[in-house]
Design a protein around this motif. Sequence first.
Motif, PDB file in Angstrom:
ATOM      1  N   ASP A 351       1.616   1.729  33.217  1.00  0.00           N
ATOM      2  CA  ASP A 351       1.762   3.093  33.567  1.00  0.00           C
ATOM      3  C   ASP A 351       3.369   3.087  33.656  1.00  0.00           C
ATOM      4  N   GLU A 352       4.031   3.650  32.741  1.00  0.00           N
ATOM      5  CA  GLU A 352       5.466   4.046  32.793  1.00  0.00           C
ATOM      6  C   GLU A 352       6.008   4.694  34.128  1.00  0.00           C
ATOM      7  N   GLY A 353       7.076   4.281  34.600  1.00  0.00           N
ATOM      8  CA  GLY A 353       7.268   4.756  35.967  1.00  0.00           C
ATOM      9  C   GLY A 353       7.757   6.314  35.902  1.00  0.00           C
ATOM     10  N   SER A 354       8.031   6.861  34.914  1.00  0.00           N
ATOM     11  CA  SER A 354       8.499   8.141  34.914  1.00  0.00           C
ATOM     12  C   SER A 354       7.441   9.089  35.151  1.00  0.00           C
ATOM     13  N   LEU A 355       6.059   8.656  34.968  1.00  0.00           N
ATOM     14  CA  LEU A 355       4.787   9.382  35.306  1.00  0.00           C
ATOM     15  C   LEU A 355       5.080   9.813  36.838  1.00  0.00           C
ATOM     16  N   PHE A 356       5.557   9.020  37.726  1.00  0.00           N
ATOM     17  CA  PHE A 356       5.936   9.166  39.043  1.00  0.00           C
ATOM     18  C   PHE A 356       6.969  10.084  39.611  1.00  0.00           C
ATOM     19  N   GLY A 357       7.318  10.576  38.887  1.00  0.00           N
ATOM     20  CA  GLY A 357       8.663  11.412  38.983  1.00  0.00           C
ATOM     21  C   GLY A 357       9.919  10.898  38.393  1.00  0.00           C
ATOM     22  N   GLN A 358      11.066  11.648  38.535  1.00  0.00           N
ATOM     23  CA  GLN A 358      12.187  11.126  37.924  1.00  0.00           C
ATOM     24  C   GLN A 358      12.763   9.815  38.773  1.00  0.00           C
ATOM     25  N   GLU A 359      12.375   9.416  39.848  1.00  0.00           N
ATOM     26  CA  GLU A 359      12.747   8.440  40.658  1.00  0.00           C
ATOM     27  C   GLU A 359      12.115   7.284  40.038  1.00  0.00           C
ATOM     28  N   GLY A 360      11.315   7.297  39.208  1.00  0.00           N
ATOM     29  CA  GLY A 360      10.599   6.046  38.570  1.00  0.00           C
ATOM     30  C   GLY A 360      11.192   5.861  37.248  1.00  0.00           C
ATOM     31  N   ASN A 361      12.051   6.610  36.538  1.00  0.00           N
ATOM     32  CA  ASN A 361      12.582   6.282  35.355  1.00  0.00           C
ATOM     33  C   ASN A 361      13.064   4.740  35.239  1.00  0.00           C
ATOM     34  N   GLY A 362      12.588   4.120  34.128  1.00  0.00           N
ATOM     35  CA  GLY A 362      13.075   2.643  34.135  1.00  0.00           C
ATOM     36  C   GLY A 362      12.145   1.569  34.847  1.00  0.00           C
TER      37      GLY A 362
END
Length: 386
Positions: A351-362
């Motif tokens: 699961d890509e981190g961006s799914l969890f909000g912009q704080e998860g980008n990268g």
Amino acid sequence: MKYDFESIIDRKNAGSFKWNAMKSACPEVEDGIVPLSVADMEFYNAPEIIEGLKEHLSHTVLGYTGPTDAYFDAVISWMERRHGFSPKREWIVQTPGIVPALHDIVKALTSPDDAVIVFPPVYYPFFSAVRDNGRKLIASPLVKTGLRYEIDFDDFEKKAKLKDASMCIFCSPHNPVGRVWTSDEVERVSRICRDNNLIFVCDEIHHDLILPDYKHVSAAVFSEYLDNLVLCTAPSKTFNLAGMQTSNLIVPSKLLRERLQNAGGYFSLNALGYKACELAYNRCESWLDELMTVIDRNRLTVERHMAKHHPAVTVYPLEGTYLQWLDLSALGMPYRQMEKFLVEKARLFTDEGSLFGQEGNGFIRINLACPTSVIEAALERFTKAL
């Protein structure tokens, strides 16, 4: 080990959401690759549940089915033994899953002009439960202190005082960052919610999945804060029973409970879900104990591999859940490029981190609930692709 946590199960034609998603993302994916995305285990269910359901099916009728005394007793006993509080029978509200429950909770217990506070990066259905019901979302992002995520209590308290804030949805243990909140942290969130008249929705679906040296503290142990608490629990993550569509909300307030029960539109659950929950809570603690030794081994496997081969990758310590949080941003790829690379080159389906909000980008979230050999093979593909 008594139980089988080593067999690799091929679920590609079984209707599995995450296996279907892998095939959709990469139609040419090779046989033998297991997705590490959706929080769904790649293990056989506990045999006590399977055998118990077989026996139950031999003499039951699958008509409209409500909760039995045995079901209520199993839920109450589990909370007493494992989590240190004793819910009254009338507090237990059945729903077909925590995600639909979150939508019903927001719809039933807030008004259209209200706002709901969440703590990103966080489980993405929290966002949709708020936005799909036309409510305003207020983010109080977690802050990173070294390798530890913490609650920004100053920010949270400031936002809790906002005129339109009426609810807080909290993830404990936290998905995806893997924190098991301390007793002081849970108590402080509970107190801020009470003092500011916020309904405190505490999602504890991962409460049984705790790593060694950590202890989950349920929001329900603080009796002075029960009047505004909606506690979300289920056997689904603990025993991989999501397909049984059975979860147990614990709502001490009669007023909140009645408002919620009148909003759902359902009056009974999956006929086998009640029995599966009962069997899991009464017969499967030893299976859970063995499961957590496998999760701990898989956690260490990821940490050691990254430390040896990719020290720029930050692996956040896993305290609870079976979902490991990794920061890949230091590898130098823009996060959308990294997500594409993982699928197309590494055949690593997370699961890509961006799914969890912009704080998860990268970031990525890896599901560790699979045989260790699957984790090892995925890490080797990752290293080879890089």
